[in-house]
Each structure stands twice: as structure tokens, then as C-alpha cells.
Design a protein around this motif. Sequence first.
Motif, short mmCIF file in Angstrom:
data_model
loop_
_atom_site.label_atom_id
_atom_site.label_comp_id
_atom_site.label_asym_id
_atom_site.label_seq_id
_atom_site.Cartn_x
_atom_site.Cartn_y
_atom_site.Cartn_z
N LEU A 86 41.87 39.13 33.84
CA LEU A 86 40.95 38.23 34.52
C LEU A 86 39.58 38.15 33.86
O LEU A 86 38.95 37.10 33.79
N ASP A 87 39.07 39.29 33.40
CA ASP A 87 37.79 39.32 32.69
C ASP A 87 36.65 38.74 33.51
O ASP A 87 35.87 37.92 33.05
N GLY A 88 36.56 39.13 34.75
CA GLY A 88 35.39 38.75 35.55
C GLY A 88 35.69 38.11 36.89
O GLY A 88 35.37 38.68 37.92
N PRO A 89 36.26 36.91 36.93
CA PRO A 89 36.55 36.00 35.81
C PRO A 89 35.31 35.29 35.27
O PRO A 89 34.28 35.21 35.93
N ARG A 90 35.45 34.77 34.08
CA ARG A 90 34.38 33.98 33.44
C ARG A 90 34.49 32.52 33.88
O ARG A 90 35.45 32.11 34.52
N ASP A 91 33.48 31.75 33.49
CA ASP A 91 33.55 30.31 33.75
C ASP A 91 33.03 29.54 32.55
O ASP A 91 31.83 29.36 32.38
N THR A 92 33.97 29.11 31.71
CA THR A 92 33.59 28.34 30.53
C THR A 92 33.00 26.98 30.89
O THR A 92 32.20 26.42 30.13
N SER A 93 33.37 26.45 32.05
CA SER A 93 32.81 25.15 32.43
C SER A 93 31.31 25.27 32.69
O SER A 93 30.53 24.38 32.33
N PRO B 71 31.37 41.19 42.07
CA PRO B 71 31.98 42.33 41.37
C PRO B 71 32.79 41.83 40.18
O PRO B 71 33.39 40.76 40.23
N TYR B 72 32.80 42.63 39.12
CA TYR B 72 33.60 42.29 37.94
C TYR B 72 35.04 42.71 38.17
O TYR B 72 35.31 43.86 38.51
N HIS B 73 35.96 41.79 38.00
CA HIS B 73 37.39 42.08 38.15
C HIS B 73 38.06 41.99 36.78
O HIS B 73 38.06 40.93 36.15
N MET B 74 38.64 43.11 36.35
CA MET B 74 39.40 43.07 35.10
C MET B 74 40.77 42.45 35.34
O MET B 74 41.31 41.76 34.47
N GLN B 75 41.30 42.67 36.55
CA GLN B 75 42.59 42.07 36.90
C GLN B 75 42.74 42.04 38.41
O GLN B 75 42.11 42.80 39.14
N LEU B 76 43.54 41.09 38.90
CA LEU B 76 43.91 40.98 40.29
C LEU B 76 45.38 40.60 40.33
O LEU B 76 45.97 40.24 39.30
N ASP B 77 45.99 40.66 41.50
CA ASP B 77 47.40 40.30 41.60
C ASP B 77 47.62 38.89 41.05
O ASP B 77 46.99 37.92 41.49
N GLY B 78 48.50 38.80 40.09
CA GLY B 78 48.80 37.51 39.48
C GLY B 78 47.88 37.14 38.34
O GLY B 78 48.10 36.12 37.67
N TYR B 79 46.86 37.95 38.11
CA TYR B 79 45.89 37.67 37.04
C TYR B 79 45.68 38.96 36.24
O TYR B 79 44.74 39.73 36.49
#
Length: 330
Positions: A228-235, A217-225
Motif C-alpha cells: 500500500l505504501d501509505g497509500p500515496r496519491d499521485t493525483s 497513519p502510514y499503512h504498508m499494507q491492508l487486507d487486499g492491498y
Amino acid sequence: YASQHDFGFIYLPSYAHSFTVTKSTEDLRQALAAAEALSWAYVPATKSLRTFEGWKTPQSTDKYQQIVIIDFMINIQMLVWASQHVGPAQDPRMDINPQDTWLNMAMDHARQVAANHVRPDGTTYHIVEYNPNTGDINAKYTYQGYSANSTWSRGQAWAIAGFAMLYNATGKTEFLDVARKVTDKYLDLLSQQPKGLNADLANGYDGWIPQWDFNAPYHMQLDGYPNLDGPRDTSAAAVVALGLLYLAESELDTSCGQRYLCAAVSIIRALASPKYLSGSTEQFPALLKHATGGFPLMNHVDIGLISGDYYYLAALQKCMTMQACIEYGS
């Protein structure tokens, strides 16, 4: 070996790369020793290299087991490199013919990954658990992905880069076929992602950075984040960029190769955008922002990862050695 298994991840960027520059005999000795240690992990019954020793994940079975993670497609490159740089065995405890033995171990492992990690549709499992005595498969599951049957983006990235690099080193089309299959599926999944936050900061290339798992699921935000934008993974994106360049280098005169080159350059440009590249005034402790280590455990979420930085720099360096990439990038 029981205390360390990432010989490729550790020794290829360090001692092996240093040897190509310095020709230091000590650098070569260290790199070959790492390959020799890695070869001890080879399990004849499964024709693959054991990951860890006695490692248990939440989804592991209680059966006698050998774990193989998709990440090992990078570790086997240590055996490939060493097979090209080792001479005759100097010690009776070594493999009698390390040049052929180490290369065959790497190719055996890749063939098993192609058969058992890569799904018919081109997506990949994170973990395959074998019985090391019989070679039978106990189970297939994940540790860092969303679910056993999902597509963890960095796992797919390891497959892309690993098979592309192996084809580049061996010229065997069986590895090129798998590299194309996992790459084409990755690019297809990438095109289906939802639009991200602050996409304008990515200079039109935001769609080239994957969510941490394509089925999560796509998360725009979570507690403490809060962002978040997904989150993505630039690595994952950085690893894919390098793999795409190896593929493009192998097929520069084909439409397929041009497509891979275009994708690689687009990812490099995305990672260089203000959204993903840390600025000089940000005091961010890494080159790339918005990487994800282990989201299911909320471990290393939306941070910088040294692996992402390394593979991004490796992709940039690879591009600089390819005239076609230089011309396309300009």
C-alpha cells in the motif's frame, strides 16, 4: 445545476481548451453555457459558490446548509476563463455584465476560501458548511480526508493550483500570498513524510509524492492491498506540479520562484519514474499508478485516476511552454 456542479473540471479541459485550438463557435457556446450554469450556484450571503445541492456527508450538520469543498478552487477557473471570452449579454436571463460578474464571483469565492478553508498555519479544511441565509459558518469537516482537522493532500493541492492560477489570471497579490502560504506548508509537510516502499524505483525522487493525508497513519499494507505504501496519491502530486509551475511563472526572477520551479520539476521526474508511471508492458488502465480517491470509504484506493493523468499531462505541457522549465529540466 442540481445534478452537476463540476463545470470547471469538465468543461475547461474539453470545450474551453478545444476552443483555444479550433476557435469553434460551438465549443465557445458550450463553455460559456457551463460558466452561466455555474454562476447560478453563487450565494450572495456567503459570497461563495454552492457545492452540490442537498448533499449530505457523514459529518454534515442538521442545520440549513450550503456546502463548499476545497476542490471548487478549480471549478471557479471556469468563471475566470469565461469572463475573458464572453461578450455582452445576449439573453435577458443572463447576468447583465457577465465579464465582471463572473470574475467577481470567482474572486469572492476565493476570498472566502482563503478566510475560512485555509488555516493560520497554511493547511486547509476540505469542507466548510455555511448557513446560506446568514453567511455564518455551521461547521468545518472532511469527507475524503483522515479527520476534520487533518490535511488531505489532494485538498491542499486544489488550493495550491487554484490560487496560483487565479493570481496568474488576475495579477492580484492577495491570491499570490495565499498561494505561497499553502504551497510552502505543503512542501514542509512533504519533507516530513516517512520513506516509502521501493523508493529506489523513483530514481531518487520518491519523497515528492505525498501520502493521501499528511496526518493519517502510514499503512504498508491492508487486507487486499499488500503493497500500500501509505497509500500515496499521485493525483495530488500532479495537481501540485501544475500549481507550482504557475507560481514559478509568476516569480521566475525571485529565489522563491526558483524554489517552486525546482519542486515542480522534481515532482514531474518522480511521476515519470518506474514506481509511479505505468509501463507499456504492465497493462495498467491509467498513466499514473498509486493514486487514492477516497481512502476513508476504501473507495478508489491505490489505483489510477483520470484526474491525475490529466493534470500530469497539463503540467508537462505547461513546462514545455516555459523556457525556464525546459532549461531546468534538461
